[in-house]
Scaffold this motif. Structure first.
Motif, mmCIF file in Angstrom:
data_model
loop_
_atom_site.group_PDB
_atom_site.id
_atom_site.type_symbol
_atom_site.label_atom_id
_atom_site.label_comp_id
_atom_site.label_asym_id
_atom_site.label_seq_id
_atom_site.Cartn_x
_atom_site.Cartn_y
_atom_site.Cartn_z
ATOM 1 N N LEU A 1 41.585 43.414 40.615
ATOM 2 C CA LEU A 1 41.360 44.400 39.562
ATOM 3 C C LEU A 1 42.424 44.301 38.478
ATOM 4 O O LEU A 1 42.125 44.434 37.292
ATOM 5 C CB LEU A 1 41.338 45.796 40.175
ATOM 6 C CG LEU A 1 41.080 46.967 39.210
ATOM 7 C CD1 LEU A 1 39.723 46.807 38.547
ATOM 8 C CD2 LEU A 1 41.162 48.290 39.956
ATOM 9 N N ALA A 2 43.679 44.079 38.874
ATOM 10 C CA ALA A 2 44.757 43.987 37.895
ATOM 11 C C ALA A 2 44.541 42.819 36.945
ATOM 12 O O ALA A 2 44.777 42.928 35.737
ATOM 13 C CB ALA A 2 46.103 43.849 38.605
ATOM 14 N N ALA A 3 44.060 41.694 37.472
ATOM 15 C CA ALA A 3 43.803 40.526 36.629
ATOM 16 C C ALA A 3 42.660 40.795 35.656
ATOM 17 O O ALA A 3 42.718 40.402 34.487
ATOM 18 C CB ALA A 3 43.485 39.313 37.498
#
Length: 361
Positions: A2-4
């Motif tokens: 999700l962070a990417a």
């Protein structure tokens, strides 16, 4: 992870974020440039090899369809500041809509008991862009590369109480403009000259496409009593591709001018949790969309006849090619009405839901 996905530049568009879901792609040849700020329409998405035309767009569960394109896209960039959530379903969809493609549901902001605001903005120009245009590409026949001329996108929104715990408002505005130079395109020195039938490129010119879009979204929400909430949304949008069709095989005088004179959504919705097990809800939307497709005004000499030159890679010049059963030049007017209502009953771990949707246009 999700962070990417959050770190990938998308220009804060629902279209950009939707295609970054696992297995999701955009259908058709739609530009992805400018970190997502080139999006001026809600594009068709596909997932797991599906069809773009099976996508369905809804607002609070009501179809945004018009008779021109079904319900798989709309000619306006998403006003992200107007929505608290954009829900994208890519699998295990239920029977409420007739197709099994990607489902996108826009859920508008209601405001609240305190005043809040948001603003997102983006800007770019040619000095902020690089390219890989090399001597090899020029020798292969590419006259010029794609290039940004100028683009911007600003999107403020604000909301709050009119009567605390009773009546709330929210407004949002979006203005987005893209100007870009297409690869291999040049101005025709013989444009608008009915006595000249040849294409004479001005190699010192850089014609550019212009796509301009605006959207205003206003909403009122009224808590009539603890078991009944109603809402009303008014949306006014504008769109002009003035033009967006200039390319290596379409001279500027042959590129289509497209403008939506009126794009309007009028929507009402209601929700009534009668008990902790029984919910009755519904919504309607009245949608108008008018569009003009014309020859660019600067090249509107009625004596011009379109030419497609096979010796120049099927280059179209002199004026817009209006051949075929679906003519490029036309004025269209669309109006649709959709109504939905449903009742949901929760019994333990099971949910029973029944309702209807009516559409006319």
């Amino acid at each position: 992870g999700l962070a990417a996905m959050k770190a990938v530049p998308t220009g804060k568009t629902g279209e950009g974020r939707g295609t970054r879901r696992p297995g999701g792609v955009r259908a058709g040849a739609v530009r992805e440039g400018g970190g997502g700020t080139a999006y001026q329409v809600s594009s068709q998405r596909t997932v797991h090899g599906g069809r773009g035309v099976d996508q369905r767009l809804t607002q609070n569960g009501v179809s945004l369809a018009i008779t021109a394109n079904g319900a798989n896209n709309i000619i306006v960039a998403t006003n992200m500041s107007a929505y608290q959530e954009i829900a994208i379903d890519t699998g295990a969809v239920n029977a409420e809509l007739p197709t099994g493609g990607v489902r996108v549901n826009y859920i508008p902001k209601d405001g609240g008991n305190r005043f809040t605001g948001t603003l997102s903005a983006g800007f770019g120009n040619k000095s902020m862009q690089g390219n890989n245009f090399s001597a090899e590409l020029k020798a292969a026949g590419l006259g010029t590369p794609n290039a940004v001329k100028r683009l911007w996108d600003y999107n403020p929104g604000a909301g709050g109480p009119i009567l605390k715990d009773k009546l709330w408002f929210h407004v949002a505005y979006k203005n987005q403009k893209n100007e870009y130079y297409p690869a291999g395109a040049f101005t025709n020195l013989n444009a608008n000259n009915p006595n000249a039938w040849s294409y004479a490129p001005d190699l010192n010119s850089r014609p550019f496409n212009v796509v301009d879009g605006t959207d205003f979204h206003g909403r009122l929400t009224w808590q009539v009593h603890p078991k009944l909430r109603v809402g009303y949304s008014h949306q006014e949008s504008g769109y002009c591709a003035c033009t967006d069709g200039i390319n290596a095989t379409t001279a500027p005088e042959a590129a289509l001018f497209r403008k939506s004179v009126t794009q309007r959504n009028l929507m009402g919705d209601w929700s009534a949790p009668l008990t902790n097990r029984l919910l009755v809800e519904g919504a309607f939307i009245n949608r108008h969309q008018d569009q003009r497709r014309d020859v660019p005004e600067i090249n509107s000499n009625p004596l011009m006849i379109s030419v497609t030159e096979q010796a120049l890679g099927n280059l179209i010049y002199r004026t817009v090619n209006n051949a075929g059963a679906n003519p490029n030049l036309r004025v269209t007017f669309f109006s649709t009405m959709f109504i939905r209502s449903s009742m949901s009953y929760i019994a333990g771990g099971h949910v029973f839901k029944a309702g209807f949707m009516f559409g006319n246009g």
